[in-house]
Scaffold this motif. Sequence first.
Motif, PDB file in Angstrom:
ATOM      1  N   VAL A 391       0.837  -1.206   0.000  1.00 23.40           N
ATOM      2  CA  VAL A 391       0.000   0.000   0.000  1.00 23.40           C
ATOM      3  C   VAL A 391       0.866   1.247   0.000  1.00 23.40           C
ATOM      4  O   VAL A 391       0.582   2.236  -0.706  1.00 23.40           O
ATOM      5  CB  VAL A 391      -0.934  -0.033   1.246  1.00 23.40           C
ATOM      6  N   VAL A 392       1.956   1.227   0.761  1.00 19.38           N
ATOM      7  CA  VAL A 392       2.844   2.374   0.819  1.00 19.38           C
ATOM      8  C   VAL A 392       3.494   2.624  -0.546  1.00 19.38           C
ATOM      9  O   VAL A 392       3.596   3.758  -1.022  1.00 19.38           O
ATOM     10  CB  VAL A 392       3.925   2.181   1.912  1.00 19.38           C
ATOM     11  N   ARG A 393       3.913   1.543  -1.201  1.00 20.10           N
ATOM     12  CA  ARG A 393       4.516   1.693  -2.544  1.00 20.10           C
ATOM     13  C   ARG A 393       3.507   2.260  -3.542  1.00 20.10           C
ATOM     14  O   ARG A 393       3.857   3.121  -4.366  1.00 20.10           O
ATOM     15  CB  ARG A 393       5.009   0.328  -3.017  1.00 20.10           C
ATOM     16  N   GLU A 394       2.271   1.780  -3.522  1.00 25.45           N
ATOM     17  CA  GLU A 394       1.253   2.309  -4.442  1.00 25.45           C
ATOM     18  C   GLU A 394       0.992   3.775  -4.208  1.00 25.45           C
ATOM     19  O   GLU A 394       0.840   4.557  -5.154  1.00 25.45           O
ATOM     20  CB  GLU A 394      -0.038   1.490  -4.284  1.00 25.45           C
ATOM     21  N   SER A 395       0.922   4.160  -2.927  1.00 31.11           N
ATOM     22  CA  SER A 395       0.690   5.594  -2.625  1.00 31.11           C
ATOM     23  C   SER A 395       1.853   6.442  -3.108  1.00 31.11           C
ATOM     24  O   SER A 395       1.662   7.545  -3.642  1.00 31.11           O
ATOM     25  CB  SER A 395       0.483   5.777  -1.127  1.00 31.11           C
ATOM     26  N   GLU A 396       3.100   5.924  -2.920  1.00 35.07           N
ATOM     27  CA  GLU A 396       4.248   6.666  -3.419  1.00 35.07           C
ATOM     28  C   GLU A 396       4.234   6.769  -4.936  1.00 35.07           C
ATOM     29  O   GLU A 396       4.614   7.805  -5.512  1.00 35.07           O
ATOM     30  CB  GLU A 396       5.536   5.986  -2.931  1.00 35.07           C
ATOM     31  N   ALA A 397       3.849   5.698  -5.608  1.00 34.02           N
ATOM     32  CA  ALA A 397       3.787   5.727  -7.072  1.00 34.02           C
ATOM     33  C   ALA A 397       2.742   6.727  -7.558  1.00 34.02           C
ATOM     34  O   ALA A 397       2.942   7.430  -8.564  1.00 34.02           O
ATOM     35  CB  ALA A 397       3.475   4.325  -7.607  1.00 34.02           C
ATOM     36  N   GLU A 398       1.609   6.815  -6.899  1.00 33.10           N
ATOM     37  CA  GLU A 398       0.581   7.771  -7.291  1.00 33.10           C
ATOM     38  C   GLU A 398       1.062   9.202  -7.138  1.00 33.10           C
ATOM     39  O   GLU A 398       0.764  10.084  -7.930  1.00 33.10           O
ATOM     40  CB  GLU A 398      -0.680   7.538  -6.477  1.00 33.10           C
ATOM     41  N   LYS A 399       1.823   9.445  -6.064  1.00 29.47           N
ATOM     42  CA  LYS A 399       2.371  10.778  -5.853  1.00 29.47           C
ATOM     43  C   LYS A 399       3.368  11.137  -6.977  1.00 29.47           C
ATOM     44  O   LYS A 399       3.404  12.258  -7.447  1.00 29.47           O
ATOM     45  CB  LYS A 399       3.071  10.855  -4.497  1.00 29.47           C
TER      46      LYS A 399
END
Length: 399
Positions: A391-399
């Motif tokens: 989840v943390v990686r996906e949020s970083e990718a979206e940013k």
Amino acid sequence: MQKQNEEADENKKSSVVIRIPSYQEVVESSQARSTPPSLFVPSQTFSEAFAFVKSSEFYSPPPPSLSRETGKSDAPSSTSTSSAAAASASASASSTLPSSQITQTRNAILVSHRQKGNPLLKHIRNVRWTFADIVCDYLLGQSSCALYISLRYHLLHPDYLYYRIRELQKNFKLRVVLCHVDVEDVIKPLLEVTKTALLHDCTLLCGWSLEECGRYLETIKVYENKPADIIQGQMDTDYLSRLTHSLTTVRHVNKTDVVTLGTTFGSLSHIMGASMEDLARCPGIGERKVKRLFDTFHEPFKRMESSRQPIPEASFQNKPASPDISFRNDAEFSTLIEDNQKDVDDLSKRRKKEPELTVKSALSAAFAKYSDRVGKRNSTSQVEESEESVVVRESEAEK
């Protein structure tokens, strides 16, 4: 010339003389130096202290109508403030009195007025006690109470304890029935008191003297705020102390033998799996200790019923028995033997179906279950951590 020189010498001598001050002058001078005059002189009233405000440019006098109204309203406000101050003072005085009384009652046993004249009160010496209007006989804490009864009084009034317990309802967590055993034949009355206490979730404490009953009340009051861990035995957390505690329960095994076994085999599981020859090789462990250790680890975990069934002994009288009676006895004896044989066969079948459990197998199964639980917990924690990282990686990718 000579006269002038003499006068000059006298003047020099007079100027050299040093004057020594008196003790009083020294003390006065030191006091005057130690306490210098203060620069701040407090004014006597509030108006004098802030009189300079009127002469400043920021001051404007109030209109005359407002001043009259304020003058009129000052009187009731002053009276109201004085009344409020008096009320607060009286409230504070009234609150201080009960607080002291409350602190005194918290540290003392509250005794009901029903217990006046009870000789038990003479033996409560280590704790303070006072009379109070309470439902129970002795109030030992915020959630603990005690009811006193003697077996002699119970024989005269059998229903007294029941009605007293019913009056308590469910207001206390610890309800103690303090029973004074003062009769010789205690079997029947004590059985009745025990049944009544157990059916109503009460703790029964029996005392064979008034001193013992008083000691019970004192102890409960003293340990009112103490945790339950005090009465638990403290055991060290290291492995050697736990191993010593478990192996010394076997008879004739001492601490030295435990150290020898621990250094030789390394763990309890290896000691349980060792053979008698391996145990006998350890120095200081003889045949008797080896046999006891081996039997302890390999005896059945469940107590098995003995396969030998008692054979009923026929009572024969000296008189000759009639043929009908002897025939009946033989028939009964044969049926009993058949029933016993069936029970033995059923027991043998159960033993064949159920695997024999020993101490070693039971402990190994318990350890296996515990390791499975720990493994499941670790796996679930790892899965949760991986999900959080995704989840943390996906949020970083979206940013």
